[in-house]
Design an enzyme around this catalytic site. Structure first.
Site, short mmCIF file in Angstrom:
data_model
loop_
_atom_site.label_atom_id
_atom_site.label_comp_id
_atom_site.label_asym_id
_atom_site.label_seq_id
_atom_site.Cartn_x
_atom_site.Cartn_y
_atom_site.Cartn_z
N SER A 139 0.87 -1.24 0.05
CA SER A 139 0.07 0.06 0.12
C SER A 139 1.12 1.22 -0.23
O SER A 139 2.05 1.28 0.61
CB SER A 139 -0.87 0.13 1.30
OG SER A 139 -1.33 1.19 1.41
N TYR A 152 -1.36 -0.76 10.64
CA TYR A 152 -1.42 -0.84 9.25
C TYR A 152 -0.25 -0.28 8.30
O TYR A 152 0.38 -1.23 7.60
CB TYR A 152 -2.73 -0.41 8.71
CG TYR A 152 -3.01 -0.70 7.09
CD1 TYR A 152 -3.53 -1.87 6.91
CD2 TYR A 152 -2.70 0.22 6.30
CE1 TYR A 152 -3.83 -2.38 5.55
CE2 TYR A 152 -3.12 -0.01 4.95
CZ TYR A 152 -3.37 -1.39 4.64
OH TYR A 152 -3.66 -1.57 3.12
N LYS A 156 2.74 -2.49 6.49
CA LYS A 156 2.77 -2.27 4.94
C LYS A 156 4.27 -2.02 4.75
O LYS A 156 4.97 -2.57 3.74
CB LYS A 156 1.99 -1.22 4.27
CG LYS A 156 0.54 -1.90 4.24
CD LYS A 156 0.38 -3.34 3.67
CE LYS A 156 -0.96 -3.73 3.38
NZ LYS A 156 -1.13 -5.09 3.01
#
Length: 247
Positions: A139, A152, A156
């Site tokens: 991402s 998160y 990533k």
């Protein structure tokens, strides 16, 4: 589209994790359309049953938050020629309130599972001397801090770093490893996070193309990285962001 492109992956077997929804679902469909034998892995049996009815793919149900279940599922899938690590989760918490439990859960699915599955696939590829290609779905959050996404974003960034090590170590065996790094992609998970205009507006304003990404657009980029057109692309994080990071 040419006939050759339609059958680009004929004779190849691809394992797609997180294949029940979003980017994984779009990738499983596209790879089937382009001739691959698809093994779809998800924790949702209902999603996999629907995908199997649509495409005829093989399915494996597993919770990738469980390391032992992940390892067993990865072994069950072998031998495969190509791997797409697409499974991922997100939970929104401010940094000061991010719990150890949330952090560990997100890291387990988004990073640890990708490592375990890739290890099983790479060992099989090496034992067969076949080479191969792996795409880890990351991402723009790997490079850009996003409020409420501490765990998160960390996951990533870790996935990108893991990918670079994999590319260096596995490249000598003819196995290429890359990531795709989309901006907000209109998956069910993203709809939950970005459905409110006050959240989506500022993000859209930073994207020169003025829209979010469709899962099929990411799937086509994944197919490029898996295919022969990218035969010298190894260890890159390929942004699919409409110019978000260029601004």
């Amino acid at each position: 589209m040419s006939t050759d492109r339609n059958r680009e992956f004929a004779g190849k077997t691809v394992l797609v994790t997180g294949a029940g929804k979003g980017i994984g679902l779009a990738t499983a469909r596209l790879m089937t359309e382009r001739g691959a034998v698809v093994i779809a892995l998800s924790r949702s049996k209902a999603d996999l049953d629907a995908l199997c009815a649509e495409t005829g793919c093989r399915t494996i149900v597993a919770d990738l938050g469980d390391a032992n279940a992940t390892r067993a599922a990865a072994q069950q899938a072998q031998p495969v020629d190509l791997l797409v690590n697409c499974a991922g989760i997100v939970e929104l918490e401010p940094f000061l309130d991010t719990t150890v439990e949330t952090f560990d859960r997100i890291m387990a699915v988004n990073v640890r599972a990708a490592m375990i599955v890739a290890q099983a696939c790479a060992r099989s590829m090496i034992s067969r001397g076949a080479g191969g290609a792996i795409v880890n779905v990351s991402s723009v959050a790997a490079q850009v801090g996003t409020p409420l996404h501490a765990a998160y974003c960390a996951s990533k960034a870790a996935l990108d770093a893991l990918t670079r090590v994999m590319a260096v170590e596995l490249g000598v065996h003819g196995i290429r490893v890359n990531t795709v790094n989309p901006v907000v992609t209109l998956t069910p998970m993203a709809e939950k996070v970005w459905s409110e205009p006050e959240k989506s507006g500022p993000m859209l304003a930073r994207i020169p193309l003025q829209r979010f990404v469709q899962p099929e657009e990411v799937a086509r980029t994944i197919a490029y990285l898996l295919g022969s057109d990218s035969s010298m692309v190894n260890g890159v994080s390929l942004a699919v962001d409409g110019g978000f990071q260029a601004g």
